[in-house]
Design a protein around this motif. Sequence first.
Motif, mmCIF file in Angstrom:
data_model
loop_
_atom_site.group_PDB
_atom_site.id
_atom_site.type_symbol
_atom_site.label_atom_id
_atom_site.label_comp_id
_atom_site.label_asym_id
_atom_site.label_seq_id
_atom_site.Cartn_x
_atom_site.Cartn_y
_atom_site.Cartn_z
ATOM 1 N N LEU A 36 -53.510 72.168 17.762
ATOM 2 C CA LEU A 36 -53.125 70.999 18.567
ATOM 3 C C LEU A 36 -53.090 69.752 17.704
ATOM 4 O O LEU A 36 -52.160 68.937 17.792
ATOM 5 C CB LEU A 36 -54.100 70.834 19.720
ATOM 6 C CG LEU A 36 -53.859 69.660 20.694
ATOM 7 C CD1 LEU A 36 -54.326 70.028 22.100
ATOM 8 C CD2 LEU A 36 -54.606 68.417 20.241
ATOM 9 N N ALA A 40 -49.396 67.685 17.486
ATOM 10 C CA ALA A 40 -49.252 66.383 18.150
ATOM 11 C C ALA A 40 -48.803 65.269 17.192
ATOM 12 O O ALA A 40 -47.865 64.523 17.513
ATOM 13 C CB ALA A 40 -50.550 66.013 18.856
ATOM 14 N N TRP A 116 -51.721 77.848 24.563
ATOM 15 C CA TRP A 116 -52.159 76.575 25.134
ATOM 16 C C TRP A 116 -52.203 75.474 24.076
ATOM 17 O O TRP A 116 -51.870 74.316 24.361
ATOM 18 C CB TRP A 116 -53.527 76.740 25.780
ATOM 19 C CG TRP A 116 -53.480 77.232 27.179
ATOM 20 C CD1 TRP A 116 -53.481 78.529 27.602
ATOM 21 C CD2 TRP A 116 -53.421 76.444 28.376
ATOM 22 N NE1 TRP A 116 -53.425 78.601 28.969
ATOM 23 C CE2 TRP A 116 -53.393 77.338 29.474
ATOM 24 C CE3 TRP A 116 -53.393 75.072 28.627
ATOM 25 C CZ2 TRP A 116 -53.336 76.896 30.796
ATOM 26 C CZ3 TRP A 116 -53.339 74.630 29.940
ATOM 27 C CH2 TRP A 116 -53.299 75.543 31.004
ATOM 28 N N ILE A 118 -50.288 75.161 21.445
ATOM 29 C CA ILE A 118 -48.915 74.717 21.193
ATOM 30 C C ILE A 118 -48.415 73.847 22.338
ATOM 31 O O ILE A 118 -47.853 72.765 22.118
ATOM 32 C CB ILE A 118 -47.997 75.937 20.985
ATOM 33 C CG1 ILE A 118 -48.382 76.689 19.715
ATOM 34 C CG2 ILE A 118 -46.527 75.504 20.928
ATOM 35 C CD1 ILE A 118 -47.636 77.997 19.509
ATOM 36 N N GLY A 119 -48.605 74.326 23.576
ATOM 37 C CA GLY A 119 -48.127 73.568 24.728
ATOM 38 C C GLY A 119 -48.793 72.204 24.843
ATOM 39 O O GLY A 119 -48.112 71.184 25.024
ATOM 40 N N LEU A 120 -50.111 72.170 24.720
ATOM 41 C CA LEU A 120 -50.820 70.902 24.833
ATOM 42 C C LEU A 120 -50.520 69.980 23.656
ATOM 43 O O LEU A 120 -50.478 68.754 23.812
ATOM 44 C CB LEU A 120 -52.326 71.152 24.927
ATOM 45 C CG LEU A 120 -52.811 71.796 26.228
ATOM 46 C CD1 LEU A 120 -54.307 72.073 26.161
ATOM 47 C CD2 LEU A 120 -52.499 70.900 27.431
ATOM 48 N N LEU A 122 -47.629 69.753 22.074
ATOM 49 C CA LEU A 122 -46.324 69.152 22.366
ATOM 50 C C LEU A 122 -46.440 68.066 23.431
ATOM 51 O O LEU A 122 -45.863 66.976 23.298
ATOM 52 C CB LEU A 122 -45.340 70.240 22.819
ATOM 53 C CG LEU A 122 -44.897 71.247 21.757
ATOM 54 C CD1 LEU A 122 -44.122 72.396 22.387
ATOM 55 C CD2 LEU A 122 -44.060 70.566 20.685
ATOM 56 N N VAL A 123 -47.193 68.360 24.492
ATOM 57 C CA VAL A 123 -47.360 67.372 25.563
ATOM 58 C C VAL A 123 -48.098 66.140 25.052
ATOM 59 O O VAL A 123 -47.719 65.001 25.357
ATOM 60 C CB VAL A 123 -48.111 67.988 26.756
ATOM 61 C CG1 VAL A 123 -48.440 66.928 27.795
ATOM 62 C CG2 VAL A 123 -47.271 69.092 27.397
ATOM 63 N N ALA A 169 -40.328 67.130 24.044
ATOM 64 C CA ALA A 169 -41.591 67.781 23.701
ATOM 65 C C ALA A 169 -42.451 68.002 24.940
ATOM 66 O O ALA A 169 -43.086 69.055 25.099
ATOM 67 C CB ALA A 169 -42.349 66.936 22.671
ATOM 68 N N GLY A 173 -43.441 71.658 26.093
ATOM 69 C CA GLY A 173 -44.868 71.933 26.172
ATOM 70 C C GLY A 173 -45.302 72.327 27.567
ATOM 71 O O GLY A 173 -46.110 73.250 27.747
ATOM 72 N N VAL A 176 -44.346 75.916 28.185
ATOM 73 C CA VAL A 176 -45.254 76.848 27.512
ATOM 74 C C VAL A 176 -46.545 77.006 28.313
ATOM 75 O O VAL A 176 -47.072 78.112 28.470
ATOM 76 C CB VAL A 176 -45.562 76.364 26.083
ATOM 77 C CG1 VAL A 176 -46.639 77.235 25.443
ATOM 78 C CG2 VAL A 176 -44.300 76.395 25.229
ATOM 79 N N ILE A 177 -47.066 75.899 28.840
ATOM 80 C CA ILE A 177 -48.291 75.953 29.637
ATOM 81 C C ILE A 177 -48.072 76.771 30.910
ATOM 82 O O ILE A 177 -48.928 77.567 31.314
ATOM 83 C CB ILE A 177 -48.763 74.526 29.969
ATOM 84 C CG1 ILE A 177 -49.221 73.824 28.690
ATOM 85 C CG2 ILE A 177 -49.898 74.549 30.991
ATOM 86 C CD1 ILE A 177 -49.535 72.361 28.866
#
Length: 204
Positions: A36, A40, A116, A118-120, A122-123, A169, A173, A176-177
Motif C-alpha cells: 500500500l 499510493a 486489498w 492494491i485496492g486500498l 489505489l484508493v 485510481a 481500486g 478490486v476491493i
Amino acid sequence: MLDNGPVSTESNAEPAEPAAATPVEKPLPPKRVWLLAAIAPVVFALDLVTKVIAVQQLEGQPPVELFGGLVYLSFLRNSGAAFGMAEGYTVILALIACGVVGFILWIARKLRSVGWAIGLGLVLGGAVGNLADRIFRGPGPLRGHVVDFVSVVEPYGAFFPVFNVADSAICVGGAVIVLMAILQRDYDGTRVEKKSAASPEKKA
C-alpha cells in the motif's frame, strides 16, 4: 461340577472413541502495508504531474483530440466529486476524503491481503490527489476545484464526465476491493467462510 465353558474376558463396554485432533491454525500471511505504501505515492505523484502539465498546456486551449476522437484532453476545474458529481459540496467532499484517508491508514496496520493492499493503495493515492486540489487550489482551502482533463468520445464530458488520474485510481481500486469481497477475502488475510445452516437431527 458342571463345566460352564470358558469364561469370556471381553468387556461389554463399547470401545472408546479416539480423541478428536486439535485443529491446527494456519499462520497468517505477512503484512502487506509496504505494498500500500508503495502504490499510493506512485498514484499521487502521477496524478500531481499530469495535473501540473494539464494546467500549463491545456488551460484556456481547445480540446486536444487523441486516437481519432476516442479520447480528448479537455481542461476543466471541478467543484464536485469524481466525474463531476455533487457540485457545490466541495467542503463536505473534502471532509469525506479526509475520513477515507484516515480509515485506510487505520486498517493498514492489519493489512495482510495483496488484493486489498492494491485496492486500498489505489484508493488512498487517488483520494490524496484530489484532496490536495481541494486544499491547495483556488478559490481557497477545502474549497479548491479539482483539475480534470480526460474526456472520452466527446470533448467536455458530453458522452462521459471528464476525469483525471485520481478518479481512475479510485474507481479501479474500488473495483478490486469489491472483487476481494466477492471472493470472501478479508483485508487481514483471512477468508470469510459461508456457514450453511444444518438441519437439526431428529431423535428416534
